[in-house]
Design a protein around this motif. Structure first.
Motif, PDB file in Angstrom:
ATOM      1  N   ALA A   1       0.839  -1.200   0.000  1.00 14.78           N
ATOM      2  CA  ALA A   1       0.000   0.000   0.000  1.00 14.78           C
ATOM      3  C   ALA A   1       0.865   1.237   0.000  1.00 14.78           C
ATOM      4  O   ALA A   1       0.571   2.236   0.655  1.00 14.78           O
TER       5      ALA A   1
ATOM      6  N   ARG B   1       6.897   6.763   5.171  1.00 14.03           N
ATOM      7  CA  ARG B   1       7.995   6.815   6.126  1.00 14.03           C
ATOM      8  C   ARG B   1       8.862   8.043   5.893  1.00 14.03           C
ATOM      9  O   ARG B   1       9.492   8.537   6.800  1.00 14.03           O
TER      10      ARG B   1
ATOM     11  N   ALA C   1      10.797  -1.522  -2.884  1.00 15.08           N
ATOM     12  CA  ALA C   1      12.225  -1.839  -2.887  1.00 15.08           C
ATOM     13  C   ALA C   1      12.767  -1.622  -1.486  1.00 15.08           C
ATOM     14  O   ALA C   1      12.092  -1.080  -0.625  1.00 15.08           O
TER      15      ALA C   1
ATOM     16  N   ALA D   1       2.029  -5.153   4.957  1.00 12.31           N
ATOM     17  CA  ALA D   1       2.611  -5.644   6.207  1.00 12.31           C
ATOM     18  C   ALA D   1       2.607  -4.565   7.294  1.00 12.31           C
ATOM     19  O   ALA D   1       2.578  -4.885   8.482  1.00 12.31           O
TER      20      ALA D   1
ATOM     21  N   PHE E   1      18.531  10.176  -3.345  1.00 10.26           N
ATOM     22  CA  PHE E   1      17.945  10.106  -2.014  1.00 10.26           C
ATOM     23  C   PHE E   1      18.918  10.490  -0.907  1.00 10.26           C
ATOM     24  O   PHE E   1      18.544  10.563   0.253  1.00 10.26           O
TER      25      PHE E   1
ATOM     26  N   ALA F   1       3.581  -2.931 -10.347  1.00  9.51           N
ATOM     27  CA  ALA F   1       3.703  -1.475 -10.371  1.00  9.51           C
ATOM     28  C   ALA F   1       4.684  -1.023  -9.302  1.00  9.51           C
ATOM     29  O   ALA F   1       4.900  -1.717  -8.313  1.00  9.51           O
ATOM     30  N   GLY F   2       5.263   0.143  -9.523  1.00  9.18           N
ATOM     31  CA  GLY F   2       6.153   0.743  -8.529  1.00  9.18           C
ATOM     32  C   GLY F   2       7.585   0.262  -8.679  1.00  9.18           C
ATOM     33  O   GLY F   2       8.015  -0.146  -9.754  1.00  9.18           O
TER      34      GLY F   2
ATOM     35  N   VAL G   1      17.535  12.467   2.745  1.00 10.34           N
ATOM     36  CA  VAL G   1      18.007  11.907   4.012  1.00 10.34           C
ATOM     37  C   VAL G   1      18.750  12.980   4.798  1.00 10.34           C
ATOM     38  O   VAL G   1      18.520  13.182   6.000  1.00 10.34           O
TER      39      VAL G   1
ATOM     40  N   ALA H   1       5.609   5.663  -9.338  1.00 11.73           N
ATOM     41  CA  ALA H   1       4.988   4.475  -8.748  1.00 11.73           C
ATOM     42  C   ALA H   1       3.474   4.617  -8.732  1.00 11.73           C
ATOM     43  O   ALA H   1       2.740   3.701  -9.089  1.00 11.73           O
TER      44      ALA H   1
HETATM   45  C1  FAD Z   1      15.182   7.408   2.152  1.00  9.53           C
HETATM   46  C2  FAD Z   1      14.219   7.588   1.025  1.00  9.53           C
HETATM   47  C3  FAD Z   1      13.968   8.828   0.504  1.00  9.53           C
HETATM   48  C4  FAD Z   1      13.089   9.008  -0.573  1.00  9.53           C
HETATM   49  N1  FAD Z   1      12.852  10.251  -1.045  1.00  9.53           N
HETATM   50  C5  FAD Z   1      11.975  10.431  -2.077  1.00  9.53           C
HETATM   51  C6  FAD Z   1      11.637  11.704  -2.565  1.00  9.53           C
HETATM   52  O1  FAD Z   1      12.160  12.689  -2.066  1.00  9.53           O
HETATM   53  N2  FAD Z   1      10.772  11.839  -3.591  1.00  9.53           N
HETATM   54  C7  FAD Z   1      10.194  10.720  -4.166  1.00  9.53           C
HETATM   55  O2  FAD Z   1       9.406  10.840  -5.099  1.00  9.53           O
HETATM   56  N3  FAD Z   1      10.479   9.494  -3.714  1.00  9.53           N
HETATM   57  C8  FAD Z   1      11.341   9.322  -2.690  1.00  9.53           C
HETATM   58  N4  FAD Z   1      11.617   8.075  -2.212  1.00  9.53           N
HETATM   59  C9  FAD Z   1      11.117   6.937  -2.967  1.00  9.53           C
HETATM   60  C10 FAD Z   1       9.683   6.641  -2.717  1.00  9.53           C
HETATM   61  O3  FAD Z   1       9.478   6.419  -1.350  1.00  9.53           O
HETATM   62  C11 FAD Z   1       9.409   5.408  -3.548  1.00  9.53           C
HETATM   63  O4  FAD Z   1       9.636   5.698  -4.889  1.00  9.53           O
HETATM   64  C12 FAD Z   1       7.982   4.929  -3.432  1.00  9.53           C
HETATM   65  O5  FAD Z   1       7.603   4.810  -2.106  1.00  9.53           O
HETATM   66  C13 FAD Z   1       7.845   3.598  -4.143  1.00  9.53           C
HETATM   67  O6  FAD Z   1       6.537   3.182  -4.081  1.00  9.53           O
HETATM   68  P1  FAD Z   1       6.109   1.656  -4.090  1.00  9.53           P
HETATM   69  O7  FAD Z   1       4.648   1.674  -3.874  1.00  9.53           O
HETATM   70  O8  FAD Z   1       6.648   0.999  -5.289  1.00  9.53           O
HETATM   71  O9  FAD Z   1       6.873   0.956  -2.869  1.00  9.53           O
HETATM   72  P2  FAD Z   1       6.842   1.235  -1.313  1.00  9.53           P
HETATM   73  O10 FAD Z   1       6.531   2.637  -1.014  1.00  9.53           O
HETATM   74  O11 FAD Z   1       8.112   0.695  -0.805  1.00  9.53           O
HETATM   75  O12 FAD Z   1       5.636   0.358  -0.768  1.00  9.53           O
HETATM   76  C14 FAD Z   1       5.695  -1.029  -0.723  1.00  9.53           C
HETATM   77  C15 FAD Z   1       4.777  -1.534   0.360  1.00  9.53           C
HETATM   78  O13 FAD Z   1       4.640  -2.941   0.193  1.00  9.53           O
HETATM   79  C16 FAD Z   1       4.614  -3.533   1.462  1.00  9.53           C
HETATM   80  N5  FAD Z   1       5.103  -4.904   1.336  1.00  9.53           N
HETATM   81  C17 FAD Z   1       6.275  -5.335   0.806  1.00  9.53           C
HETATM   82  N6  FAD Z   1       6.358  -6.671   0.854  1.00  9.53           N
HETATM   83  C18 FAD Z   1       5.213  -7.103   1.430  1.00  9.53           C
HETATM   84  C19 FAD Z   1       4.721  -8.396   1.759  1.00  9.53           C
HETATM   85  N7  FAD Z   1       5.421  -9.520   1.507  1.00  9.53           N
HETATM   86  N8  FAD Z   1       3.509  -8.490   2.364  1.00  9.53           N
HETATM   87  C20 FAD Z   1       2.776  -7.362   2.618  1.00  9.53           C
HETATM   88  N9  FAD Z   1       3.203  -6.117   2.321  1.00  9.53           N
HETATM   89  C21 FAD Z   1       4.406  -5.984   1.739  1.00  9.53           C
HETATM   90  C22 FAD Z   1       5.524  -2.673   2.318  1.00  9.53           C
HETATM   91  O14 FAD Z   1       5.174  -2.802   3.692  1.00  9.53           O
HETATM   92  C23 FAD Z   1       5.281  -1.290   1.759  1.00  9.53           C
HETATM   93  O15 FAD Z   1       4.306  -0.609   2.513  1.00  9.53           O
HETATM   94  C24 FAD Z   1      12.461   7.903  -1.130  1.00  9.53           C
HETATM   95  C25 FAD Z   1      12.687   6.628  -0.582  1.00  9.53           C
HETATM   96  C26 FAD Z   1      13.543   6.468   0.492  1.00  9.53           C
HETATM   97  C27 FAD Z   1      13.759   5.109   1.073  1.00  9.53           C
END
Ligand code: FAD
Ligand code: FAD
Lengths: 480, 386
Positions: free
Chosen positions: A10, A43, A126, A33, A170, A319-320, A174, A331
């Motif tokens: 999510a 986060r 990731a 999770a 990133f 996706a993502g 940070v 994403a």
């Molecule tokens: C330190 C840091 C700084 C960042 N700064 C920026 C920024 O400034 N601007 C920007 O655009 N992006 C930034 N990002 C990147 C951004 O957070 C990601 O691009 C985005 O969150 C990716 O989206 P996603 O939905 O693919 O994955 P995620 O946001 O990682 O979501 C994945 C979700 O899947 C869940 N999950 C995974 N495996 C399982 C499982 N087996 N069972 C149940 N649930 C599961 C996780 O709990 C998580 O909630 C940053 C990331 C980090 C770590």
């Protein structure tokens, strides 16, 4: 009956997928999770330094909140927080089943559930990637993600003063959150030379225009750093951490474009903590378990998807970050498209076309980011024989090389079982890509993402029979 | 010098290559993948006498148990093999099982196996975390374990030191024949000539036989194992449920599982294992893992809170009469088989290699090798080679 779409994750991608599938008329089960929706993006919630620029950053945040509230309050959406997907079961035909553990991770006896959807959208995101260097296992050395989560969530700084190093865009957010949480940031080191970074960012400026939000954010972080007089140096890296039981000083050095160390440029910096990041590794165990093919790119392996976010596995969409590292807006857009198609929406619909265009722009932007922050091939030059490569099992670089060099033990699996690299609690999430890279070309490889038990499951939980789930919109579990 | 091509660099191929190279043959080991990449890397490493009733397989197991320490003694890579003669304990949890176990152990004793009755106090002292709900327990001090890939690679290295050549990434495609004899193997990397060829391709040896133009009914039988997170010492011996014996001796296609619980040097506990006939389908089935977990918990209820961090599975090389095939091919001169060890190929590899070496040298093997002949009906029957 309408289609049942299960979405794993999510974060921005998963929330987008939920919105897309709901819009297409599907029943949605959204599984994550964590307790909270939002993924990594939540986060990195920018409220702490929203003060620095309340207008714009807050604006992005409101967009996220709107999406989240729309999805979670939707009558056809069943939200399963604290629900971990531990296995995906492929059938001979049709969409795979999703095996879920419901309940707090630390609580005894989580409940085993099985979902059999019409379509499955995978959006597990990731995790931080960190390359090993001598001393990286010392307490006080953090992944940038962990440092940021502590700074945001708990308003806790990992140390003071702190040095931030690695590669990628990133580094800046940070640094910003640590500054906001009150830490002294000594410097921010980007391993790639200014020329590489600039070339990546300046090429094809028209793409920048369509991603102005994103690039603008980065400019803002840079401004914040400047105000706090934190130097951002390119072509420099931490090549060693030293200390007695805890990191006390970092050795930094100038790097050539291939990340080999320029001799004589080493500098020792006293630090209280060190944050490192070398980009992200997509969590590919779920797509691999679902039978999805992977696409090899210069930036590593990702889930292969077509123009509609369909994977090669029947009924499975992705996706993502598991399809490429492109930031939250990319994403979310991919998620919207994946959800729309998975939910039975018309691929020819006008909004689908618009989503594809936005997705393609975001992807192009991501490709540029990757080009600006490549991982230099000569990084293993930092390693010494005794440098720990797998932290869980304390496998050293030397033992890994010896196992790989010995023709009688030279297969990826034999090396793994022989050195135990990747067999510990993290199950190669941290060291897997590293070990694969160190061994590449030396031994015939196995798929490092083959991890059929995606998340630990207690024996007692595994032994108990699961409950099958069929969606019933009037019986939303989350509403109970 | 006689040239021998060994097809397969798993545990059995490695052991055979070592014995044959030490006997003075010019050995080439050929594997389409890498060393120990097949079944050998996807099972467990029990070296058992406890699970075998009197008969030819037990004789081979006893010979192997005797040879293992000698093979590893002084080997520079012995440490990697993780030889551990920790002994096994078989427990029956029902009155019925206790009866069967008593009878089984009695027969084994007559065949020369040490099988010691354990009383409640001795059992509690030996395995303090085991369920108290035990109807009968028998200790087999001769049971041991190895780390299979470590053992296989150690033996391969020994073969290489004795002059053997290892060719990986090289797949056997067919036979080169001259005058009714095999004189070489066509491979994906060209022809490899040999005066003799050993088929040690594990569950794929039926397919390899077909490619070489002969028949051999060896099929895959799927097995899965669970691995826990590393733990402080909890399980001290190899502990099995008495119905292990029943599962091995059956050919049913549907799921069977019997508990085998053992700790590894890394601190993890391995929980095995299932037996299924599903061809080469490598999908892990949650319901199968669930059955393994339930069986293991019946023995060690205190493990309920321990996380499983990994599961893996492999394909046991299965012959319908549950005996390995060691000997000359009845139809093609110069072709030998060393395969079909099902769930015991790690342990039995040592004896298998010694027997094969003697047969190839025209010497009398240490045990009667007749029951393992490749021309027996169970091996030559018209099987669907899955
Ligand atoms: C330190 C840091 C700084 C960042 N700064 C920026 C920024 O400034 N601007 C920007 O655009 N992006 C930034 N990002 C990147 C951004 O957070 C990601 O691009 C985005 O969150 C990716 O989206 P996603 O939905 O693919 O994955 P995620 O946001 O990682 O979501 C994945 C979700 O899947 C869940 N999950 C995974 N495996 C399982 C499982 N087996 N069972 C149940 N649930 C599961 C996780 O709990 C998580 O909630 C940053 C990331 C980090 C770590
Ligand atoms: C879950 C499980 C648990 C087990 N537990 C135990 C145990 O506790 N104790 C025990 O003794 N045994 C155990 N076993 C059985 C044991 O693993 C096998 O009997 C043994 O590994 C067989 O070894 P092998 O060398 O015959 O076959 P393999 O290890 O499969 O080697 C065969 C090799 O042949 C190669 N090959 C195949 N086709 C070709 C070709 N055309 N050309 C070239 N090369 C080819 C393959 O790449 C492979 O490397 C277990 C098995 C499983 C699945």
């Amino acid at each position: 009956m309408s289609r049942h779409v299960v979405i794993v994750g999510a974060g921005p991608a998963g929330l987008g997928a939920a919105a897309g599938a709901l819009r297409a008329g599907a029943d949605v089960t959204l599984v994550d999770a964590s307790e909270q929706p939002g993924g990594q993006y939540h986060r990195m919630l920018p409220d702490a330094f929203a003060a620095a620029d309340p207008g714009r950053l807050h604006h992005g945040w409101q967009g996220f909140e709107r999406l989240r509230d729309h999805v979670l309050r939707h009558p056809r959406c069943d939200w399963w927080p604290e629900s971990t997907v531990w296995s995906i079961e492929r059938h001979d035909e049709g969409t795979p089943a999703v095996h879920v553990l419901r309940g707090e991770a630390d609580a005894a006896g989580r409940e085993r559930r099985v979902l059999q959807p019409d379509a499955l959208v995978l959006a597990p995101g990731a995790h931080d990637r960190v390359l090993p260097f001598p001393g990286w296992e010392l307490p006080g050395v953090y992944t940038a993600g962990a440092a940021q989560a502590l700074a945001k969530g708990e308003r806790l700084v990992v140390g003071d003063p702190v040095l931030i190093a690695g590669s990628g865009p990133f580094l800046l957010p940070v640094a910003a959150s640590l500054i906001e949480a009150g830490a002294t940031v000594l410097e921010v080191l980007e391993a790639n030379p200014a020329a590489t970074v600039a070339r990546g960012w300046a090429r094809r400026p028209w793409e920048l225009a369509s991603q102005a939000g994103k690039a603008g954010e980065l400019a803002e972080y840079a401004g914040l750093l400047a105000r706090h007089r934190v130097p951002y140096r390119t072509g420099r890296a931490v090549i060693e951490a030293r200390g007695d039981g805890r990191v006390e000083e970092a050795v930094t050095a100038r790097l050539r474009p291939d990340w080999s160390v320029v001799p004589g440029t080493e500098r020792t910096v006293p630090v209280d903590a060190l944050c490192v990041t070398h980009g992200f590794s997509p969590q590919l165990e779920l797509p691999v378990a679902a039978g999805c093919a992977l696409a090899r790119t210069p930036g590593g392996a990702f889930t292969e998807v077509d123009t509609d976010q369909c994977t090669t596995a029947p009924g499975v969409y992705a996706a993502g970050e598991i399809t490429g590292i492109g930031g939250a807006p990319a994403a979310r857009t991919e998620g919207l498209l994946a959800g729309w198609i998975a939910g039975g929406g018309d691929p020819g619909a006008r909004e689908a076309g618009a989503l594809r265009r936005r997705r393609d722009q975001a992807r192009a932007f991501a490709a540029r980011l990757a080009a600006a922050h490549p991982i230099g091939a000569a990084w293993p030059g930092w390693l010494r024989d005794e440098t720990v490569v797998c932290r869980c099992e304390e496998t050293t670089y030397g033992s890994l090389c010896r196992a790989a060099g010995d023709e009688a033990s030279g297969s990826a699996r034999a090396v793994k079982l022989g050195t135990r690299a990747g067999l510990g609690p993290c199950q190669a999430r941290v060291c897997g890509p590293t070990a694969a890279e160190l061994l590449s070309g030396k031994v015939p490889g196995a798929n490092p993402h083959h991890r059929p038990i995606a998340q630990p499951i207690r024996l007692g939980e595994l032994a108990s029979p699961p409950t099958e789930n069929t969606p019933d919109p009037d019986q939303k579990e989350s509403a109970r | 010098m006689t040239r021998i091509v060994v097809l397969g660099a798993g545990m059995v191929g490695a052991a055979c290559a070592r014995e044959l190279a030490l006997a003075g043959f010019a050995v080439t080991v050929v594997d389409r993948s890498g060393p120990a990449a097949g079944t050998t890397a996807h099972g467990e490493g029990n070296v058992l006498v406890s699970d075998k009733g009197p008969g030819p397989e037990l004789e081979l197991a006893k010979l192997s148990r005797e040879l293992w320490p000698a093979i590893l003694d002084g080997d520079p890579n012995a440490d990697a093999a993780e030889w551990d003669p920790k002994g096994g304990i078989v427990v029956a949890t029902t009155a019925e099982g206790a009866g069967a176990l008593t009878e089984f152990a009695e027969g084994q004793r007559k065949a020369g196996v040490t099988a010691e009755e354990m009383d409640v106090a001795a059992l509690a002292a030996a395995e303090p975390h085991l369920t108290r709900d035990v109807a009968k327990a028998v200790r087999y001090p001769e049971d041991a374990q190895v780390q299979p890939t470590g053992a296989a690679t150690a033996l391969l290295a020994a073969a290489v030191r004795a002059g053997a050549e290892l060719r990986t990434g090289c797949e056997a495609l067919g036979a080169v024949r001259r005058g009714g004899r095999i004189t070489g193997v066509r491979t994906s990397a060209g022809t490899i000539e040999g005066d003799a060829v050993v088929n040690a391709a594990g569950p794929w040896s039926g397919e390899v036989a077909k490619r070489l133009g002969v028949r051999l009914d060896v099929r895959p039988r799927r097995g899965e194992v669970l691995v826990t997170a590393p733990m402080p010492p909890t399980v001290f011996h190899k502990v099995y449920d008495a119905d292990y014996v029943g599962a091995v001796g059956s050919a049913a296609e549907d799921l069977q599982a019997s508990a085998v619980v053992e700790a590894t040097r890394g601190g993890t506990i391995l929980l095995g294992s299932s037996r299924r006939r599903v061809g080469f389908d490598d999908r892990l089935r949650p319901e199968v893992l669930s059955v393994i977990a339930a069986k293991a918990l019946r023995l060690f209820p205190m493990l309920a809170g321990v996380p499983v961090i990994r599961a893996y599975g492999g394909f046991r090389p299965f012959v319908p009469d549950h005996l390995p095939v060691i000997g000359a091919d009845p139809g093609l001169d110069g072709l030998w088989h060393a395969t079909g060890h099902e769930g015991a190929g790690i342990g039995l590899s040592a004896g298998t290699a010694a027997v094969l070496r003697d047969l190839m040298l025209g010497r009398e093997p240490a045990i009667d090798a007749d029951p393992f002949r490749a021309d027996r009906p169970a091996v030559q029957s018209e099987g669907e080679n899955l």
